[in-house]
Design a protein around this motif. Structure first.
Motif, PDB file in Angstrom:
ATOM      1  N   TRP A 288      -0.205 -12.015 -28.680  1.00 21.51           N
ATOM      2  CA  TRP A 288       1.018 -11.633 -28.483  1.00 21.51           C
ATOM      3  C   TRP A 288       1.778 -11.712 -29.933  1.00 21.51           C
ATOM      4  CZ3 TRP A 288       6.022 -13.491 -28.956  1.00 21.51           C
ATOM      5  CH2 TRP A 288       7.070 -12.874 -28.433  1.00 21.51           C
ATOM      6  N   THR A 289       1.642 -12.609 -30.667  1.00 21.46           N
ATOM      7  CA  THR A 289       2.520 -12.839 -31.742  1.00 21.46           C
ATOM      8  C   THR A 289       2.444 -11.591 -32.560  1.00 21.46           C
ATOM      9  OG1 THR A 289       0.588 -14.037 -32.796  1.00 21.46           O
ATOM     10  CG2 THR A 289       2.104 -15.254 -32.034  1.00 21.46           C
ATOM     11  N   ALA A 290       1.349 -10.788 -32.757  1.00 20.02           N
ATOM     12  CA  ALA A 290       1.186  -9.730 -33.586  1.00 20.02           C
ATOM     13  C   ALA A 290       2.059  -8.480 -33.156  1.00 20.02           C
ATOM     14  CB  ALA A 290      -0.391  -8.908 -33.539  1.00 20.02           C
ATOM     15  N   GLY A 291       2.595  -8.622 -31.876  1.00 22.40           N
ATOM     16  CA  GLY A 291       3.787  -7.631 -31.220  1.00 22.40           C
ATOM     17  C   GLY A 291       4.974  -7.793 -32.372  1.00 22.40           C
ATOM     18  N   ALA A 292       5.044  -9.224 -32.490  1.00 26.22           N
ATOM     19  CA  ALA A 292       6.473  -9.242 -33.213  1.00 26.22           C
ATOM     20  C   ALA A 292       6.455  -8.648 -34.669  1.00 26.22           C
ATOM     21  CB  ALA A 292       6.893 -10.627 -33.360  1.00 26.22           C
ATOM     22  N   ALA A 293       5.282  -8.764 -35.388  1.00 21.81           N
ATOM     23  CA  ALA A 293       5.108  -8.226 -36.671  1.00 21.81           C
ATOM     24  C   ALA A 293       5.078  -6.704 -36.599  1.00 21.81           C
ATOM     25  CB  ALA A 293       3.889  -8.393 -37.328  1.00 21.81           C
ATOM     26  N   LEU A 294       4.493  -6.180 -35.317  1.00 24.57           N
ATOM     27  CA  LEU A 294       4.650  -4.738 -35.295  1.00 24.57           C
ATOM     28  C   LEU A 294       5.860  -4.235 -35.118  1.00 24.57           C
ATOM     29  CD1 LEU A 294       1.346  -4.394 -33.320  1.00 24.57           C
ATOM     30  CD2 LEU A 294       1.582  -3.915 -35.730  1.00 24.57           C
ATOM     31  N   GLY A 295       6.732  -4.913 -34.315  1.00 27.04           N
ATOM     32  CA  GLY A 295       8.026  -4.546 -34.058  1.00 27.04           C
ATOM     33  C   GLY A 295       8.833  -4.308 -35.548  1.00 27.04           C
ATOM     34  N   PHE A 296       8.726  -5.103 -36.208  1.00 28.90           N
ATOM     35  CA  PHE A 296       9.119  -5.150 -37.774  1.00 28.90           C
ATOM     36  C   PHE A 296       8.599  -3.731 -38.433  1.00 28.90           C
ATOM     37  CE2 PHE A 296      10.493  -9.238 -36.959  1.00 28.90           C
ATOM     38  CZ  PHE A 296      11.825  -9.472 -37.951  1.00 28.90           C
TER      39      PHE A 296
ATOM     40  N   THR B  33       3.920 -12.277 -43.025  1.00 24.98           N
ATOM     41  CA  THR B  33       3.789 -13.560 -43.562  1.00 24.98           C
ATOM     42  C   THR B  33       4.278 -14.633 -42.934  1.00 24.98           C
ATOM     43  OG1 THR B  33       4.115 -12.230 -45.797  1.00 24.98           O
ATOM     44  CG2 THR B  33       4.337 -14.564 -45.981  1.00 24.98           C
ATOM     45  N   VAL B  34       5.372 -14.595 -42.340  1.00 23.77           N
ATOM     46  CA  VAL B  34       5.732 -15.946 -41.611  1.00 23.77           C
ATOM     47  C   VAL B  34       4.851 -16.119 -40.594  1.00 23.77           C
ATOM     48  CG1 VAL B  34       7.833 -16.331 -40.017  1.00 23.77           C
ATOM     49  CG2 VAL B  34       8.136 -15.308 -41.988  1.00 23.77           C
ATOM     50  N   VAL B  35       4.448 -15.349 -39.888  1.00 22.94           N
ATOM     51  CA  VAL B  35       3.344 -15.604 -38.790  1.00 22.94           C
ATOM     52  C   VAL B  35       2.174 -16.338 -39.231  1.00 22.94           C
ATOM     53  CG1 VAL B  35       1.833 -14.437 -37.016  1.00 22.94           C
ATOM     54  CG2 VAL B  35       4.215 -13.834 -37.179  1.00 22.94           C
ATOM     55  N   ALA B  36       1.462 -15.711 -40.451  1.00 24.56           N
ATOM     56  CA  ALA B  36       0.414 -16.085 -41.253  1.00 24.56           C
ATOM     57  C   ALA B  36       0.593 -17.659 -41.610  1.00 24.56           C
ATOM     58  CB  ALA B  36       0.013 -15.249 -42.308  1.00 24.56           C
ATOM     59  N   LEU B  37       1.707 -17.865 -42.080  1.00 19.00           N
ATOM     60  CA  LEU B  37       2.065 -19.498 -42.505  1.00 19.00           C
ATOM     61  C   LEU B  37       1.980 -20.365 -41.312  1.00 19.00           C
ATOM     62  CD1 LEU B  37       4.817 -18.822 -45.381  1.00 19.00           C
ATOM     63  CD2 LEU B  37       2.367 -19.313 -45.653  1.00 19.00           C
TER      64      LEU B  37
END
Length: 418
Positions: A102-110, A124-128
């Motif tokens: 689900w976290t990928a959805g946050a990056a896709l929104g950006f 990058t924030v999600v990756a860290l």
């Protein structure tokens, strides 16, 4: 339909499906967590967040920055909470985090909202956070992190390209609509105004006297209006009514419009203040168009430094003076402007009797220096050239070439007839 709308719909569906997936995975592994109630509390909060904000990803207008950062915050908190509610063995062994994919959805929104740069920052924030949760650079973790990062950046770039293409298409449609409207107006003008002006010109010439002058003015306005309809360059003119030196009413015309782009930079009187500013040569030459002069120019601005453009315009005026003096009142002249990569070329052609061979050289020896000074001299000072092609009985053609670089070396000189 906007090219972005399908992407927002896809993102909404992705967030819903991945939430269901994360809840199912958590439920299946509920008993294996060290603190399952903590994990359940997070999953409940995430579900409530999704219910309250699902409309935020249905369009660009509803997707605000506050929502995007809140979504990213839920993703990062879920990843870090996993270390507290799961066992160390499961974390090190590569067990999925609480929000899972689900976290990928946050990056896709950006990515969809702000393009690839926003996507790169959020990914990058999600990756860290993922690397901190795993506490090591495991192959599967690095693989998943890179996959999310590359996918979000790629989608962000595609969105930027799609937006640019959409703007270009909208501009093309506007131009097409304007062109069609212009063609419609041209037909209406041709069927009414132009025909009336042509009739006034013919009747005025037939009646003579003051009517002939009125007919001549109507003919000039007909030519100017035709040029305006076809190219949109010739500025509108109005009759001057101020008395001249003899006390009679003036019959000249003066510009009434602001002119095209770069027209305000032109310095027909040779002022040095704007000598290096770009000037559209067309703005200086277009007023010559009239009943006896046809003006043809490119559709784009023809730029020269203002001082050089003024000298070129003065040389063209001198050439037209020669046409009026030597070709007779019934002669017609044509002005053609050509914009070359390194120079500007203006050709002045007439249908007069032409110049006998050797006549220009004889005139210079006799002290009649109109051609030598007003035309050749100006062009020579600018680093350009002036060439005459004339056949007796077939008119005269004068080609004036001015290079685009450099500054005029000589000052302006008065005009004289050849």
């Amino acid at each position: 339909m906007s090219v972005e709308l399908p992407l927002w719909r896809a993102l909404t569906g992705y967030r819903v499906l991945t939430l269901v997936y994360a809840v199912v995975i958590f439920s299946l592994n509920y008993t294996e967590y060290a603190h399952p109630l903590g994990g359940a509390a997070y999953m409940g909060a995430l579900t409530v967040w999704m219910v309250l904000t699902w409309r935020c990803t249905t369009s660009a207008e509803r997707c605000s920055r506050r929502f995007l950062f809140g979504d990213l915050g839920f993703a990062v908190v879920g990843i870090m909470v996993t270390m507290l509610v799961d066992t160390h063995a499961r974390v090190v062994g590569g067990a999925p985090t609480l929000p899972s994919i689900w976290t990928a959805g946050a990056a896709l929104g950006f990515a969809i909202k702000g393009g690839w740069r926003w996507a790169a920052g959020a990914s990058t924030v999600v990756a860290l956070a993922n690397l901190a949760e795993r506490q090591e650079f495991a192959r599967d973790t690095v693989h998943n992190v890179l996959l999310v990062w590359v996918a979000s950046v790629a989608i962000g770039y595609v969105v930027e390209v799609a937006r640019a293409s959409e703007r270009t298409l909208a501009r093309a449609l506007q131009i097409e609509a304007a062109t069609r409207e212009r063609e419609r107006l041209a037909r209406d003008i041709h069927d009414s105004v132009l025909q009336v002006l042509a009739m006034v010109q013919r009747r005025g010439a037939a009646l003579g006297g003051e009517a002939a002058e009125l007919g001549r003015m109507a003919g000039e306005q007909e030519v100017a209006l035709r040029t305006l309809v076809s190219s949109g360059l010739v500025p509108a003119k109005r009759r001057t009514t101020a008395p001249d030196a003899a006390g009679t009413e003036g019959t000249g015309y003066e510009d009434e419009t602001d002119g095209p782009s770069y027209g305000d930079n032109c310095v027909p009187d040779g002022q040095e203040a704007l000598a290096d500013e770009p000037c559209d040569v067309r703005a200086l030459l277009a007023p010559h168009a009239g009943a006896g002069v046809t003006f043809s120019e490119p559709g784009a601005p023809v730029l020269l430094p203002a001082a050089r453009a003024a000298e070129l315009a003065a040389a063209v005026s001198a050439a037209l003076d020669n046409v009026r003096v030597h070709a007779g009142p019934g002669a017609h002249a044509w002005i053609l402007v050509e914009d070359e990569p390194e120079s500007v070329i203006v050709t002045v052609r007439d249908d007069g009797p032409g110049i006998p061979e050797g006549r220009l050289a004889d005139a210079e020896r006799e002290g009649r220096l109109g051609v030598a000074l007003s035309i050749r001299g100006r062009l020579r000072d600018l680093g350009g050239r002036a060439e005459w092609i004339s056949v007796p009985g077939q008119g005269t053609e004068v080609e004036l070439m001015v290079p685009k670089g450099g500054a005029p070396e000589g000052g302006r000189r008065g005009k004289a007839g050849a």
